[in-house]
Motif scaffolding. Structure first.
Motif, PDB file in Angstrom:
ATOM      1  N   PHE A 294       2.474   9.002   4.447  1.00 18.38           N
ATOM      2  CA  PHE A 294       1.664   7.784   4.467  1.00 18.38           C
ATOM      3  C   PHE A 294       1.205   7.518   5.899  1.00 18.38           C
TER       4      PHE A 294
ATOM      5  N   ASP B 123      -8.313  -3.074   0.618  1.00 18.35           N
ATOM      6  CA  ASP B 123      -7.012  -2.446   0.797  1.00 18.35           C
ATOM      7  C   ASP B 123      -6.257  -2.987   2.010  1.00 18.35           C
TER       8      ASP B 123
ATOM      9  N   GLN C  48       0.824  -1.201   0.000  1.00 15.13           N
ATOM     10  CA  GLN C  48       0.000   0.000   0.000  1.00 15.13           C
ATOM     11  C   GLN C  48       0.866   1.261   0.000  1.00 15.13           C
TER      12      GLN C  48
ATOM     13  N   ARG D 216       2.215   1.776  -3.494  1.00 17.44           N
ATOM     14  CA  ARG D 216       1.202   2.355  -4.376  1.00 17.44           C
ATOM     15  C   ARG D 216       0.995   3.850  -4.064  1.00 17.44           C
ATOM     16  N   TYR D 217       1.031   4.187  -2.791  1.00 12.47           N
ATOM     17  CA  TYR D 217       0.844   5.571  -2.353  1.00 12.47           C
ATOM     18  C   TYR D 217       1.924   6.475  -2.956  1.00 12.47           C
TER      19      TYR D 217
ATOM     20  N   HIS E 230       1.188  10.704  -3.976  1.00 11.59           N
ATOM     21  CA  HIS E 230       0.524  11.253  -2.797  1.00 11.59           C
ATOM     22  C   HIS E 230       1.486  11.760  -1.726  1.00 11.59           C
ATOM     23  N   TRP E 231       2.734  11.278  -1.755  1.00 15.02           N
ATOM     24  CA  TRP E 231       3.670  11.602  -0.664  1.00 15.02           C
ATOM     25  C   TRP E 231       3.901  13.114  -0.492  1.00 15.02           C
TER      26      TRP E 231
END
Length: 323
Positions: free
Chosen positions: A138, A274, A123, A126-127, A132-133
């Motif tokens: 996370f 998820d 996960q 994928r993040y 998204h970071w």
């Protein structure tokens, strides 16, 4: 005139090492991919002395009965629940498998699944890849620290997993048919009792009718909302519908699975979650280990045909040189 070569039937495509070792040495027939499998079986069946099988290829009593000269079933894999070993034993047929050579590989993967599921490694990957970071870190994950691990099935692979877990400093429990005097771990005489006591449940028991659905809704409820289920054994041991319901409801925290009930088909409801790490049954799937497994299949067949007996007969079909 020289004797005709011993004849072998492959129920599925075998590892190239097996194919190469037998080609030209024995009469090899391949059921998978045959233009007319039924005709091939009818023509060669009366002469077949050995079967080479693996994966989900089933060997039932009806197939064994169609092979009157069958002496040996060489299974590619440590699990042989697709082979009716009891029917083989009644016919005097020996079944072999490939233990030991895959123990370390599967144990390594089990530990990898424990950590990947707890720390949400896929996960997090994928993040990052989704960009998204830069927007936010996370989310924090669960940890192996302070966890108690329960192993369902303390056989060769279960013990190898336990030895690896010792280095993480976690407490280790186990459940099986009977306590084992030579291990320092805590024994539970019931699976549900162990599930209540641990935070992580690792399934590594044999498949088959006796263990089908062993990890059910009640066991998952006992494992609890901080619980992790890891299965590297057979999908049949876990009630898949109950597991999906438990994962959706938060009855357990997550699951790491290398095996499924109806492989290679994985329920869409499970794949969509998820809080899972899902692998396509790759526990022993390294080039090194699969080659070692293939070599053991070859060695069992050659040893049998040369009159030395099987190297790794399964418990249901014991063999003695004096038999």
């Amino acid at each position: 005139m020289p004797d005709a070569p011993s004849e072998i039937l492959f129920l599925r495509k075998m590892h190239p090492l097996v194919e190469a070792a037998f080609e030209g040495r024995y009469g090899v027939h391949r059921l998978a991919g045959a233009a007319d499998a039924e005709a091939l079986l009818a023509e060669t069946g009366p002469r077949i002395r050995a079967l080479c099988v693996g994966g989900a290829a089933a060997v039932d009593a009806a197939l064994i009965d169609r092979l009157p000269k069958l002496e040996l079933i060489a299974n590619f894999g440590v699990g042989y629940d697709a082979v009716d070993a009891a029917a083989a034993h009644r016919r005097g047929v020996v079944v072999t498998n490939t233990p030991d050579v895959l123990t370390d590989e599967v144990a390594d993967l089990a530990i990898g699944l424990v950590i990947a599921t707890l720390r949400r490694i896929p996960q997090a990957d994928r993040y990052l890849r989704a960009g998204h970071w830069p927007k936010a870190p996370f989310p924090l994950s669960a940890s192996l620290r302070g966890r108690r691990v329960g192993i369902l099935g303390l056989g060769r692979i279960g013990r190898a997993i336990a030895r690896r877990l010792e280095s993480f400093g976690v407490a280790i429990d186990y459940h099986g048919r009977r306590p084992q005097a030579d291990v320092p771990y805590t024994y539970h005489d019931s699976l549900i009792g162990m599930a209540h006591a641990v935070h992580i449940l690792i399934v590594v028991a044999p498949g088959g009718a006796d263990t089908r659905g062993l990890v059910d809704a009640a066991v998952l409820e006992a494992l609890g909302p901080e619980g992790i289920l890891v299965n590297v054994a057979r999908g049949s041991l876990v009630d898949e519908a109950a597991l999906i319901a438990a994962l959706k409801a938060g009855t357990i925290l997550g699951a790491g699975l290398d095996v499924f009930e109806n492989e290679p088909h994985v329920p869409g409801d499970l794949a969509a979650l998820d809080n899972t790490v899902l692998l396509p049954h790759v526990g022993s799937a390294s080039e090194h280990t699969r080659a070692a497994m293939a070599q053991l299949v070859v060695d069992n067949v050659v040893s049998w045909f040369e009159g030395r007996g099987p190297l790794t007969p399964v418990a249901e079909t014991p063999w003695s040189p004096n038999a």
